[in-house]
Scaffold this motif. Structure first.
Motif, PDB file in Angstrom:
ATOM      1  N   ASP A  30     108.790  21.774 104.637  1.00 33.52           N
ATOM      2  CA  ASP A  30     108.670  22.537 106.165  1.00 33.52           C
ATOM      3  C   ASP A  30     108.913  23.829 105.874  1.00 33.52           C
ATOM      4  N   ARG A  33     109.136  24.142 111.792  1.00 31.18           N
ATOM      5  CA  ARG A  33     109.038  22.900 112.630  1.00 31.18           C
ATOM      6  C   ARG A  33     109.803  23.439 114.025  1.00 31.18           C
ATOM      7  N   GLY A 121     103.544   9.108 108.689  1.00 36.93           N
ATOM      8  CA  GLY A 121     104.544  10.185 108.953  1.00 36.93           C
ATOM      9  C   GLY A 121     106.105   9.709 108.638  1.00 36.93           C
ATOM     10  N   GLU A 125     108.145   8.685 103.021  1.00 36.45           N
ATOM     11  CA  GLU A 125     109.348   9.056 102.289  1.00 36.45           C
ATOM     12  C   GLU A 125     110.187   7.763 102.115  1.00 36.45           C
ATOM     13  N   HIS A 240     118.362  12.587 111.074  1.00 33.16           N
ATOM     14  CA  HIS A 240     117.270  11.769 110.526  1.00 33.16           C
ATOM     15  C   HIS A 240     117.863  10.941 109.436  1.00 33.16           C
ATOM     16  N   SER A 300     114.052   8.205 112.647  1.00 31.01           N
ATOM     17  CA  SER A 300     113.199   9.082 111.841  1.00 31.01           C
ATOM     18  C   SER A 300     112.750  10.528 112.534  1.00 31.01           C
ATOM     19  N   HIS A 302     110.729  12.405 111.088  1.00 28.55           N
ATOM     20  CA  HIS A 302     109.516  12.442 110.708  1.00 28.55           C
ATOM     21  C   HIS A 302     108.446  11.465 111.170  1.00 28.55           C
ATOM     22  N   ASP A 306     104.203  14.980 110.993  1.00 28.28           N
ATOM     23  CA  ASP A 306     103.949  14.855 109.381  1.00 28.28           C
ATOM     24  C   ASP A 306     102.800  13.938 109.024  1.00 28.28           C
TER      25      ASP A 306
END
Length: 313
Positions: A30, A33, A121, A125, A240, A300, A302, A306
């Motif tokens: 990032d 954002r 998104g 991860e 997160h 999340s 994200h 994302d």
């Protein structure tokens, strides 16, 4: 690394991500954002049109974002618009305004495309995380709609249904132009009935109960996490990948539904633009967890933003 800019324009908020993306390593770094509450979907469920004042709030945010994108020198930009602009009769006005300000046309994507971006998104991860069982159910609770996606390393099934926090609030919790404070039991029951009917629709195509891990996205879910943690302010890093249990989600939802505007506004982690719609959003989350028997939700930060960034990297 490719420097990309992604804009997600939803029913309640518009968000920007400028990031350096490395497809070879799966790393997304990032640079900027940010989120602005613009309530683009104001009145759309009732009138079928985007209100002039809602368009102007959205265009003002676009002008701010244009300056940020230019400052960071992003090589590619993708602007994705979701539920409210998909439904509106006068969406051409919205398209023309965005094109004039940012130089790209907003892509008014389908619910299925929205679901695909959200899934990518949120889960890219999480791949290889031993403590999280697959398949995932990714739930993106937006302002106008909620997306349900089941998958592991790819999407197995997806469905978008019209039970967003703004849509439910405007449909059932507004009287004489103002949000009821707090709503009556009959109004809450009407929201719940709409949610349950929408979950029935989602289950026609998405095996919701087959999921082993529930992943929750967007402002309603992240706000519930912030309240659960009693954060002194909104803290993305703390939110997160936090986990919130079913009992805590139920406790928070019940409090939101019986609280006054002033009581909700006093919560330090609650964005002012969500004060009137968070109760409906929390009820959507609670209903989903109860329907599928989820003991907790993995939160999340994200999400679709994302996923949009990865789509252009």
């Amino acid at each position: 690394m490719t420097r990309v800019a992604a804009v997600d324009c939803g029913t309640n908020s518009i968000r920007l991500l400028v990031a350096d993306a490395d497809p070879a390593t799966g790393e997304l770094v990032d640079l900027d954002r940010r989120m602005t509450i613009v309530r683009l979907g104001q009145g759309v469920d009732r009138t079928g049109r985007l209100a002039p004042e809602a368009l102007e709030r959205t265009f003002a945010a676009c002008r701010e974002y244009a300056a940020v994108i230019k400052e960071h020198g992003a090589e590619r930009l993708r602007f994705v618009a979701t539920s409210a602009s998909r439904d509106a009769e006068n969406r051409d006005e919205f398209v023309a305004g965005v094109l004039d300000i940012l130089g790209v046309e907003p892509e008014v994507i389908s619910g299925d495309q929205e679901a695909e971006f959200s899934f990518t998104g949120a889960t890219r991860e999480l791949a290889g995380a031993d403590h999280l069982a697959t398949p995932y159910l990714v739930v993106d609770i937006g302002g106008g709609s909620t997306e349900f996606v089941v998958g592991d390393d790819h999407v197995r099934a997806a469905r978008s249904v019209d039970i967003g926090c703004v849509r439910m609030t405007e449909r059932h919790l507004v009287q004489d132009g103002a949000v009821t404070d707090p709503p009556s039991a009959d109004r809450v029951a009407a929201v719940r009935a709409d949610i349950e009917a929408a979950l029935d629709l989602a289950e026609e195509t998405v095996p919701l109960r087959a999921a082993r891990t529930l992943v929750g996205l967007a402002g309603s879910v992240t706000t519930v996490s912030a309240i659960a943690q009693e954060l002194p302010g909104y803290d993305s890093a703390r939110i997160h990948h936090s986990r919130v249990g079913l009992d805590k989600v139920r406790e928070i939802t019940e409090w939101l539904l019986r609280s006054t505007h002033a009581e909700r506004a006093a919560v330090p982690s609650l964005h002012p633009g969500r004060v009137d719609v968070i109760a409906a959003g929390a009820l959507v989350l609670l209903s989903i967890m109860e329907r599928i028997g989820a003991a907790e939700v993995v939160v999340s930060e994200h999400d679709i933003l994302d996923g949009i960034a990865w789509s252009i990297a």
